[in-house]
Design a protein around this motif. Structure first.
Motif, mmCIF file in Angstrom:
data_model
loop_
_atom_site.group_PDB
_atom_site.id
_atom_site.type_symbol
_atom_site.label_atom_id
_atom_site.label_comp_id
_atom_site.label_asym_id
_atom_site.label_seq_id
_atom_site.Cartn_x
_atom_site.Cartn_y
_atom_site.Cartn_z
ATOM 1 N N ALA A 191 0.833 -1.206 0.000
ATOM 2 C CA ALA A 191 0.000 0.000 0.000
ATOM 3 C C ALA A 191 0.861 1.247 0.000
ATOM 4 C CB ALA A 191 -0.913 0.005 1.220
ATOM 5 N N PHE A 192 0.206 2.363 -0.368
ATOM 6 C CA PHE A 192 0.801 3.677 -0.181
ATOM 7 C C PHE A 192 0.496 4.151 1.238
ATOM 8 C CE2 PHE A 192 0.193 3.622 -4.814
ATOM 9 C CZ PHE A 192 1.436 4.057 -5.243
ATOM 10 N N ILE A 193 1.486 4.740 1.880
ATOM 11 C CA ILE A 193 1.253 5.364 3.185
ATOM 12 C C ILE A 193 0.866 6.821 2.973
ATOM 13 C CG2 ILE A 193 2.790 3.801 4.434
ATOM 14 C CD1 ILE A 193 4.920 6.069 4.346
ATOM 15 N N ASP A 194 0.248 7.421 3.983
ATOM 16 C CA ASP A 194 -0.190 8.815 3.869
ATOM 17 C C ASP A 194 0.982 9.776 3.792
ATOM 18 O OD1 ASP A 194 -2.841 8.090 4.025
ATOM 19 O OD2 ASP A 194 -2.994 8.444 6.169
ATOM 20 N N VAL A 234 -1.548 4.030 6.973
ATOM 21 C CA VAL A 234 -2.225 3.699 5.722
ATOM 22 C C VAL A 234 -3.698 4.070 5.835
ATOM 23 C CG1 VAL A 234 -2.938 1.840 4.172
ATOM 24 C CG2 VAL A 234 -0.645 1.822 5.160
ATOM 25 N N SER A 235 -4.158 4.887 4.915
ATOM 26 C CA SER A 235 -5.591 5.138 4.759
ATOM 27 C C SER A 235 -5.976 4.722 3.342
ATOM 28 C CB SER A 235 -5.933 6.607 5.022
ATOM 29 O OG SER A 235 -5.405 7.417 3.986
ATOM 30 N N ARG A 236 -7.230 4.768 3.044
ATOM 31 C CA ARG A 236 -7.699 4.294 1.744
ATOM 32 C C ARG A 236 -7.511 5.314 0.621
ATOM 33 N NH1 ARG A 236 -11.611 -0.080 2.400
ATOM 34 N NH2 ARG A 236 -11.431 -0.769 4.562
ATOM 35 N N HIS A 237 -7.373 6.574 0.973
ATOM 36 C CA HIS A 237 -7.557 7.658 0.016
ATOM 37 C C HIS A 237 -6.531 7.668 -1.116
ATOM 38 C CE1 HIS A 237 -9.578 8.581 3.767
ATOM 39 N NE2 HIS A 237 -10.412 9.329 3.071
ATOM 40 N N ALA A 238 -5.244 7.706 -0.798
ATOM 41 C CA ALA A 238 -4.221 7.717 -1.846
ATOM 42 C C ALA A 238 -4.282 6.445 -2.672
ATOM 43 C CB ALA A 238 -2.844 7.876 -1.218
ATOM 44 N N ASN A 239 -4.569 5.329 -2.023
ATOM 45 C CA ASN A 239 -4.633 4.046 -2.721
ATOM 46 C C ASN A 239 -5.802 3.993 -3.686
ATOM 47 O OD1 ASN A 239 -2.440 2.310 -1.323
ATOM 48 N ND2 ASN A 239 -3.483 3.330 0.374
ATOM 49 N N ILE A 240 -6.923 4.596 -3.301
ATOM 50 C CA ILE A 240 -8.075 4.685 -4.204
ATOM 51 C C ILE A 240 -7.733 5.531 -5.427
ATOM 52 C CG2 ILE A 240 -10.362 5.756 -4.413
ATOM 53 C CD1 ILE A 240 -10.924 4.713 -1.555
ATOM 54 N N PHE A 241 -7.139 6.710 -5.211
ATOM 55 C CA PHE A 241 -6.760 7.569 -6.336
ATOM 56 C C PHE A 241 -5.783 6.848 -7.267
ATOM 57 C CE2 PHE A 241 -7.637 11.801 -3.971
ATOM 58 C CZ PHE A 241 -8.886 11.900 -4.560
ATOM 59 N N HIS A 297 -4.793 -5.604 0.738
ATOM 60 C CA HIS A 297 -4.256 -5.087 1.993
ATOM 61 C C HIS A 297 -4.923 -3.795 2.468
ATOM 62 C CE1 HIS A 297 -1.124 -8.123 2.008
ATOM 63 N NE2 HIS A 297 -0.791 -7.783 0.766
ATOM 64 N N VAL A 298 -5.666 -3.144 1.579
ATOM 65 C CA VAL A 298 -6.288 -1.874 1.972
ATOM 66 C C VAL A 298 -7.810 -1.942 1.822
ATOM 67 C CG1 VAL A 298 -6.360 0.628 1.613
ATOM 68 C CG2 VAL A 298 -4.215 -0.623 1.270
ATOM 69 N N GLU A 304 -9.312 -3.787 8.806
ATOM 70 C CA GLU A 304 -8.505 -3.089 9.803
ATOM 71 C C GLU A 304 -8.094 -1.692 9.342
ATOM 72 O OE1 GLU A 304 -5.239 -5.483 11.029
ATOM 73 O OE2 GLU A 304 -6.504 -7.134 11.737
ATOM 74 N N VAL A 305 -8.157 -1.441 8.040
ATOM 75 C CA VAL A 305 -7.895 -0.094 7.536
ATOM 76 C C VAL A 305 -9.172 0.713 7.702
ATOM 77 C CG1 VAL A 305 -7.291 1.297 5.522
ATOM 78 C CG2 VAL A 305 -6.176 -0.914 5.892
ATOM 79 N N PRO A 306 -9.119 1.881 8.354
ATOM 80 C CA PRO A 306 -10.336 2.655 8.638
ATOM 81 C C PRO A 306 -11.205 2.841 7.396
ATOM 82 C CG PRO A 306 -8.459 3.643 9.746
ATOM 83 C CD PRO A 306 -7.903 2.546 8.878
#
Length: 647
Positions: free
Chosen positions: A452-455, A464-471, A489-490, A495-497
């Protein structure tokens, strides 16, 4: 805009109509007795404009100019006043119109057999010249482009009942307009309390809109409401009529299926979207009434699946951006500036309008210059003290360069290269910077062990949140392997908010559609929007949590009635259903070729119409038989076979 070449139209400096009316729109917010203008910098329109065009006349003719402002007409150097019939001899005829307006938009209407105002005219503010701005809303001489001409529908309450010593009217639908009260006693005055909910209308202390000492001749301003409460009033003492006002935009889509709940979701979404669509896409009809770039970005996705109205997209894009020079991010939000820029490429894919890209490209370059001025030595985009790094209302690590912002910036470089190529600009610099920035993003933000990408890497928290990974998935900035890692993983990791706002839920649901997780997408539509339908919503809300108590449902932003109950981004099921379940999408810009691939495994029956540019697709499915027809050629089924040819 389709235009009859024999009919003149009003013309103005390109973009100024949108800047002028955008400013008026952003001054419309009203809260508990006071006005609340938007809190960001707004550009001014030009006060002094020259319009010009040269004709080669085969025979003598004449024309007349009507203008909004003061000025004159020059024909081959000879001056004439506005409003006068002007004769022209055969031969070369150079027409110039000079007009200034200190209080409104300088614009002109030129009528004549040969010389008339149309798209072929040019305008300048005595610097660089551009093709004029026009609108299909202003083709008549009697319609002044400084004014908005609303159409009206009149509505009587569906119920009237005595409550707490007063009368509560329910119109059964949202109304964005004015109120007519008819008094039995002409000397009577009353307090009028408005509400999107009955709870709000009954709360005289906290309702957003309230007007006191209202009598038979009191003018009531345009407001949004479903409920009206008149305290200290008896049933039958005062009658009430709602006058809904709107700018007509044709709804070209239809959606009927065997799932009554899903069908209801689509129609409530359409009602919500129609209410929030006027000259521009606004966020909601009650609270802000402002033009927000993030909200508008999602509206651009819905538009081709409901209206396919090209002009409202362009008006909104132009109003948000302002003039070429830019010193503050749109709505003060850095990511909203980038979504604005990215939307230009999307607009071209929908409309195929190269001229619009050419006209707005200098403003895109100005936006990129502002963004690039905020990059650090590593190449990452940072916010300034006056900027808002938003992304979402979520627990995102923003202690340094934020990954989601860099992903958006990467897409901006791709957009600049795509649009620049289209109009013949040199774009190698954008491509080279994109490659360097992408390498840096992968080096600093991608964590292989997390998949995953970290914030943010500077804080050391590796959150790790979902936002950057979604983009990253939406903008095709990861490999297939990385996409699968992100999904595992995301996005599929409890477990990822979770995403909690409808605003960013749109992007997540788009990912489910893009990656083929249609069962999950359908479940989300049914669960979230279906819960609002089950609760009796007549329009979709800014946010909905079925776990909250009924009396707490309307609060938001630390305000008991701060939540919008008619919000544009609530209409996203129209896009999600049209794109992923009816399967209609452009394969080439402007729908020169397009695809229709209905996913019939989710339905027993369908009877739907999806607009495409200059036409529509009709989808019928019953008794396991599918019929897909198009009103114009260019369509393909999902397997690549052509649709039925149009004779």
């Amino acid at each position: 805009m389709r235009e009859d070449r024999k009919c003149p139209v009003w013309i103005w400096y390109p973009g100024d109509f949108e800047i002028y009316h955008g400013m008026l729109q952003n001054f419309q917010r009203e809260e508990r007795g006071y006005g609340w203008p938007a809190y960001w910098k707004m550009d001014d329109w030009r006060k002094n404009v020259r319009f010009f065009r040269t004709y080669e006349l085969e025979k003598p003719t004449e024309f007349q100019v009507t203008g909004q402002g003061v000025g004159y007409v020059s024909v081959n150097g000879k001056k004439y006043p506005l409003g006068q019939r002007i004769p022209c001899e055969a031969g070369t005829c150079a027409v110039e119109i000079f007009i200034g307006n200190m209080t409104g938009l300088p614009c002109v209407y030129v009528e004549g057999e040969v010389i008339r105002s149309d798209r072929q005219w040019m305008a300048d503010d005595f610097t660089e010249a551009h093709p004029v701005g026009v609108s299909s809303l202003y083709t008549e001489k009697g319609k002044n482009p400084n004014k908005i001409y609303y159409e009206q529908t009149r509505h009587l309450p569906v119920s009237e009942r005595a409550v707490n010593g007063g009368v509560l009217f329910d119109f059964g639908r949202m109304i964005n307009g004015t109120l007519n009260l008819t008094f039995q006693n002409p000397r009577r005055t009353v307090t009028v309390a408005y509400g999107e909910s009955d709870q709000e209308a009954l709360d005289l202390d906290w309702c957003y809109y309230k007007q006191e000492n209202v009598g038979p001749y009191t003018l009531l301003r345009r407001r949004a409401f479903r409920y009206i409460y008149l305290p200290e009033c008896e049933p039958g003492e005062i009658s009430c009529e709602g006058v809904h006002t709107y700018i007509p935009i044709e709804t070209r889509a239809e959606f009927y299926c065997d799932n009554a709940r899903l069908e209801k979701i689509w129609h409530v979404a359409a009602e919500s979207y129609e209410l929030c669509s006027g000259l521009f896409f606004i966020d909601g009809i009650k609270r802000d009434r402002w033009i927000w770039s993030g909200d508008a970005y999602q509206s651009y996705f819905v538009n081709p699946y409901l209206f396919f109205d090209e002009e409202i997209d362009k008006r909104t894009i132009l109003a948000l951006r302002g003039n070429e020079k830019i010193v503050q991010h749109i709505n003060t939000i850095v990511d909203y500036s980038m979504l604005w820029l990215i939307s230009i490429e999307k607009e071209y894919w929908i409309t195929g309008d190269r001229e619009f890209v050419e006209m707005i490209y200098p403003k895109m370059e100005g936006m990129m210059q502002l963004l690039e001025s905020q990059r650090n030595e590593t190449g990452f985009l940072l916010g300034r003290p006056q900027d808002w790094i938003f992304v979402d209302w979520a627990d995102i690590d923003k202690d340094g360069a934020v990954c989601a912002e860099q992903i958006l910036l990467l897409k901006c470089y791709e957009t600049m290269a795509f649009c620049g190529d289209l109009i013949g600009k040199e774009v190698s610099g954008y491509r080279e910077t994109f490659a360097r920035l992408k390498a840096a993003v992968l080096r600093y933000f991608w964590k292989e062990e997390k998949g995953a990408f970290i914030d943010c890497y500077e804080s050391g928290r590796n959150h790790v949140s979902r936002h950057a990974n979604i983009f990253a998935i939406l903008f095709d900035l990861v490999t297939e392997k990385q996409k699968e890692q992100i999904l595992e993983h995301v996005l599929l990791n409890p477990e990822v908010p979770q995403i909690t706002t409808p605003y960013f839920k749109f992007f997540e649901l788009d990912v489910w559609g893009k990656t083929g997780h249609l069962d999950r997408l359908m479940d989300s539509i049914q669960e979230y929007w279906g819960s609002m339908v089950d609760a009796g919503a007549v329009t979709f809300w800014e946010e909905f949590d079925p776990k909250r108590k009924a009396e707490e449902q309307y609060s938001m932003y630390s305000d008991p009635y701060g939540k919008s109950l008619c919000h544009a981004w609530g209409a996203s099921p129209i896009y999600l259903l049209g794109r992923y379940f009816l399967g209609v999408r452009p394969l080439t810009p402007g729908y020169e070729t397009f695809e229709a691939e209905p996913r019939t495994e989710f339905f027993h029956e369908l009877d739907c119409v999806v607009p495409v540019k200059d036409g529509e697709v009709r989808i019928l499915y019953k008794h396991e038989k599918l019929s897909v027809t198009a009103s114009r050629e260019g369509g393909f089924r999902g397997d690549g076979t052509p649709l039925i040819k149009v004779k």
